[in-house]
Design a protein around this motif. Structure first.
Motif, PDB file in Angstrom:
ATOM      1  N   PRO A  11       0.891  -1.327  -0.048  1.00 55.48           N
ATOM      2  CA  PRO A  11      -0.016  -0.087  -0.044  1.00 55.48           C
ATOM      3  C   PRO A  11       0.826   1.267   0.045  1.00 55.48           C
ATOM      4  O   PRO A  11       0.352   1.983  -0.754  1.00 55.48           O
ATOM      5  N   THR A  12       1.970   1.321   0.908  1.00 56.29           N
ATOM      6  CA  THR A  12       2.926   2.529   0.760  1.00 56.29           C
ATOM      7  C   THR A  12       3.419   2.773  -0.662  1.00 56.29           C
ATOM      8  O   THR A  12       3.537   3.866  -1.032  1.00 56.29           O
ATOM      9  N   ARG A  13       3.883   1.583  -1.148  1.00 52.68           N
ATOM     10  CA  ARG A  13       4.611   1.889  -2.401  1.00 52.68           C
ATOM     11  C   ARG A  13       3.441   2.337  -3.670  1.00 52.68           C
ATOM     12  O   ARG A  13       3.869   2.950  -4.417  1.00 52.68           O
ATOM     13  N   LEU A  14       2.443   1.885  -3.416  1.00 51.23           N
ATOM     14  CA  LEU A  14       1.406   2.314  -4.411  1.00 51.23           C
ATOM     15  C   LEU A  14       0.937   3.710  -4.053  1.00 51.23           C
ATOM     16  O   LEU A  14       0.788   4.484  -4.857  1.00 51.23           O
ATOM     17  N   ARG A  15       0.956   4.135  -3.035  1.00 48.27           N
ATOM     18  CA  ARG A  15       0.797   5.513  -2.708  1.00 48.27           C
ATOM     19  C   ARG A  15       1.879   6.377  -3.140  1.00 48.27           C
ATOM     20  O   ARG A  15       1.548   7.583  -3.674  1.00 48.27           O
ATOM     21  N   LEU A  16       3.085   6.102  -3.094  1.00 45.98           N
ATOM     22  CA  LEU A  16       4.137   6.725  -3.395  1.00 45.98           C
ATOM     23  C   LEU A  16       3.992   6.927  -5.164  1.00 45.98           C
ATOM     24  O   LEU A  16       4.211   7.981  -5.697  1.00 45.98           O
ATOM     25  N   LEU A  17       3.763   5.685  -5.831  1.00 43.85           N
ATOM     26  CA  LEU A  17       3.573   5.676  -7.395  1.00 43.85           C
ATOM     27  C   LEU A  17       2.352   6.748  -7.497  1.00 43.85           C
ATOM     28  O   LEU A  17       2.656   7.329  -8.473  1.00 43.85           O
ATOM     29  N   ALA A  18       1.478   6.663  -6.760  1.00 49.05           N
ATOM     30  CA  ALA A  18       0.262   7.416  -7.247  1.00 49.05           C
ATOM     31  C   ALA A  18       0.355   9.179  -7.192  1.00 49.05           C
ATOM     32  O   ALA A  18      -0.063  10.041  -7.872  1.00 49.05           O
ATOM     33  N   VAL A  19       1.491   9.481  -6.183  1.00 54.21           N
ATOM     34  CA  VAL A  19       1.993  10.747  -5.940  1.00 54.21           C
ATOM     35  C   VAL A  19       2.662  11.261  -7.421  1.00 54.21           C
ATOM     36  O   VAL A  19       2.807  11.990  -7.862  1.00 54.21           O
ATOM     37  N   LEU A  20       4.038  10.152  -7.408  1.00 58.95           N
ATOM     38  CA  LEU A  20       4.898  10.595  -8.713  1.00 58.95           C
ATOM     39  C   LEU A  20       4.238  10.174 -10.100  1.00 58.95           C
ATOM     40  O   LEU A  20       5.070  10.910 -10.901  1.00 58.95           O
ATOM     41  N   VAL A  21       3.332  10.048 -10.251  1.00 61.51           N
ATOM     42  CA  VAL A  21       2.651  10.064 -11.647  1.00 61.51           C
ATOM     43  C   VAL A  21       2.181  11.496 -11.772  1.00 61.51           C
ATOM     44  O   VAL A  21       2.069  11.787 -13.248  1.00 61.51           O
ATOM     45  N   HIS A  22       2.413  12.256 -10.766  1.00 64.12           N
ATOM     46  CA  HIS A  22       1.989  13.534 -11.162  1.00 64.12           C
ATOM     47  C   HIS A  22       3.155  14.727 -11.117  1.00 64.12           C
ATOM     48  O   HIS A  22       3.072  15.794 -11.349  1.00 64.12           O
ATOM     49  N   GLY A  23       4.350  14.049 -10.963  1.00 62.56           N
ATOM     50  CA  GLY A  23       5.897  15.018 -10.985  1.00 62.56           C
ATOM     51  C   GLY A  23       6.751  14.220 -10.389  1.00 62.56           C
ATOM     52  O   GLY A  23       6.681  13.187 -10.012  1.00 62.56           O
ATOM     53  N   GLU A  24       7.929  14.959 -10.131  1.00 61.35           N
ATOM     54  CA  GLU A  24       9.292  14.598  -9.435  1.00 61.35           C
ATOM     55  C   GLU A  24       8.900  15.168  -7.872  1.00 61.35           C
ATOM     56  O   GLU A  24       8.774  16.358  -8.336  1.00 61.35           O
ATOM     57  N   PHE A  25       9.531  14.402  -7.241  1.00 61.76           N
ATOM     58  CA  PHE A  25       9.765  15.066  -5.826  1.00 61.76           C
ATOM     59  C   PHE A  25      10.731  14.236  -4.882  1.00 61.76           C
ATOM     60  O   PHE A  25      11.430  13.053  -5.383  1.00 61.76           O
ATOM     61  N   THR A  26      11.310  15.054  -3.834  1.00 61.62           N
ATOM     62  CA  THR A  26      12.648  14.618  -3.218  1.00 61.62           C
ATOM     63  C   THR A  26      11.853  13.849  -2.201  1.00 61.62           C
ATOM     64  O   THR A  26      10.797  13.427  -1.898  1.00 61.62           O
ATOM     65  N   VAL A  27      12.834  12.932  -1.434  1.00 63.25           N
ATOM     66  CA  VAL A  27      12.628  12.086  -0.224  1.00 63.25           C
ATOM     67  C   VAL A  27      11.716  12.964   0.786  1.00 63.25           C
ATOM     68  O   VAL A  27      10.963  12.565   1.363  1.00 63.25           O
ATOM     69  N   GLN A  28      12.290  14.011   1.161  1.00 67.27           N
ATOM     70  CA  GLN A  28      11.736  15.121   2.229  1.00 67.27           C
ATOM     71  C   GLN A  28      10.244  15.535   1.781  1.00 67.27           C
ATOM     72  O   GLN A  28       9.415  15.618   2.367  1.00 67.27           O
ATOM     73  N   GLU A  29      10.114  15.932   0.235  1.00 71.56           N
ATOM     74  CA  GLU A  29       8.710  16.241   0.039  1.00 71.56           C
ATOM     75  C   GLU A  29       7.908  15.042  -0.037  1.00 71.56           C
ATOM     76  O   GLU A  29       6.492  14.906   0.508  1.00 71.56           O
ATOM     77  N   LEU A  30       8.300  14.041  -0.392  1.00 75.23           N
ATOM     78  CA  LEU A  30       7.311  12.632  -0.276  1.00 75.23           C
ATOM     79  C   LEU A  30       7.088  12.148   1.143  1.00 75.23           C
ATOM     80  O   LEU A  30       6.025  11.943   1.553  1.00 75.23           O
ATOM     81  N   THR A  31       7.900  12.519   1.999  1.00 75.90           N
ATOM     82  CA  THR A  31       7.707  12.177   3.434  1.00 75.90           C
ATOM     83  C   THR A  31       6.613  13.043   4.006  1.00 75.90           C
ATOM     84  O   THR A  31       5.730  12.655   4.668  1.00 75.90           O
ATOM     85  N   GLY A  32       6.755  14.452   3.612  1.00 75.78           N
ATOM     86  CA  GLY A  32       5.523  15.231   4.125  1.00 75.78           C
ATOM     87  C   GLY A  32       4.406  15.006   3.372  1.00 75.78           C
ATOM     88  O   GLY A  32       3.226  14.996   3.983  1.00 75.78           O
ATOM     89  N   ILE A  33       4.477  14.578   1.962  1.00 77.32           N
ATOM     90  CA  ILE A  33       2.944  14.234   1.478  1.00 77.32           C
ATOM     91  C   ILE A  33       2.508  13.039   2.158  1.00 77.32           C
ATOM     92  O   ILE A  33       1.080  13.081   2.270  1.00 77.32           O
ATOM     93  N   LEU A  34       3.211  11.932   2.361  1.00 79.38           N
ATOM     94  CA  LEU A  34       2.391  10.708   2.890  1.00 79.38           C
ATOM     95  C   LEU A  34       2.084  10.958   4.342  1.00 79.38           C
ATOM     96  O   LEU A  34       1.583   9.970   4.877  1.00 79.38           O
ATOM     97  N   GLY A  35       2.970  11.773   5.176  1.00 78.23           N
ATOM     98  CA  GLY A  35       2.961  11.776   6.523  1.00 78.23           C
ATOM     99  C   GLY A  35       3.448  10.480   7.104  1.00 78.23           C
ATOM    100  O   GLY A  35       3.130  10.039   8.177  1.00 78.23           O
TER     101      GLY A  35
END
Length: 312
Positions: A11-35
């Protein structure tokens, strides 16, 4: 094939992919987006990268993850997976992702509003570049309407007016536009119209410009791919764009001192973004400066079709 399914079966990896289909993000940004904790996010990103679903683009001390790996099987099913992921992006994740992109845009706009009057001197003193302006203008055909995205203080407007009957200049900084209007008035330029707007949401009608110029502006864009989709919207088929920007460099300090989002670009990544938006490159040159100057890339491309826009 099995490694791909295994990478997708979380589930977490699917959430990451669902965000990354919209653009490029850093680890720090992805951490904040997923909480989610950074170590957990980094762990899942490594699995996705090792499986060939993601690639990471290093920009100085930052790494931007993108949904663009080297997995042949995933490439074969990518369109189906992406369509599903877009529909199932968690509302909270999407809201935080949009807030992250908005934070990038606000940081850039506020910086330029504060430093508008010193901007030209700031660039000359802090990040001198090879002389490329004449070659850039020579890339632009004579057309009815030229649009300059990121017009800044307007130092290219007179040259653009020599290539077109009408020039539209757009910038997201109201203070930059004030200086550009002053420059236009002092030079007695007619046929120049300046508008306040964002690169991804241009205040220009569909197909209204025959040529578009981006002069040292793309490295300030929070989401370059979306910029190219928007450029395609305001061009007719056969219209084109000319880009002048920094070649990839390692001067990480420009992020803080000059509000740069990207440490320049490589030809291949620009051409990848252009192709996705329906452009075909027709010219490329790398302009080398002296030992104290940053190299500059010049690229022109023509719109051959309407790209498949990805909405955030």
């Amino acid at each position: 094939m099995f490694s791909t399914f295994k990478a997708l079966a979380d589930p977490t990896r699917l959430r990451l992919l669902a965000v990354l289909v919209h653009g490029e993000f850093t680890v720090q940004e992805l951490t904040g987006i997923l909480g989610t904790g950074q170590s957990r996010v980094s762990h899942h990103l490594k699995i996705l990268t090792d499986a060939g679903l993601l690639s990471v683009k290093r920009q100085g001390t930052w790494g931007y993850y993108r949904l663009d790996g080297d997995n042949p099987f995933f490439h074969a099913i990518r369109s189906v997976v992406e369509a599903r992921l877009r529909k199932e992006t968690a509302p909270g994740d999407k809201e935080r992702m949009l807030a992250t992109l908005e934070k990038r845009r606000h940081r850039s706009r506020d910086f330029f509003d504060r430093h508008a009057r010193q901007w030209d001197n700031l660039v000359r003193n802090l990040l001198p570049m090879a002389d490329y302006e004449k070659e850039l203008l020579a890339c632009i055909p004579r057309v009815s309407v030229v649009l300059e995205v990121g017009v800044g203080t307007g130092n290219l407007l007179a040259g653009l007016r020599g290539r077109a009957a009408k020039v539209i200049g757009v910038d997201h900084s109201s203070r930059m536009l004030e200086l550009a209007r002053q420059r236009v008035a002092e030079a007695g330029l007619d046929g120049v119209e300046l508008r306040l707007g964002e690169m991804r949401h241009l205040p220009v009608a569909d197909g209204a410009a025959q040529w578009i110029v981006l002069n040292m502006v793309l490295h300030h864009a929070p989401h370059p791919q979306q910029v190219f989709y928007e450029l395609a919207r305001v061009l007719p088929d056969g219209g084109g764009i000319s880009i002048a920007d920094l070649c990839r460099h390692d001067q990480d300090w420009v992020r803080e001192q000059m509000a740069d989002q990207w440490l320049g670009f490589e030809r291949q990544e620009l051409e990848t973004w252009l192709a996705a938006a329906g452009f075909e490159p027709v010219f490329f040159n790398r302009v080398s400066g002296n030992v104290n100057e940053q190299d500059t890339l010049l690229l022109s491309a023509v719109k051959i079709r309407q790209g498949m826009e990805t909405h955030t």
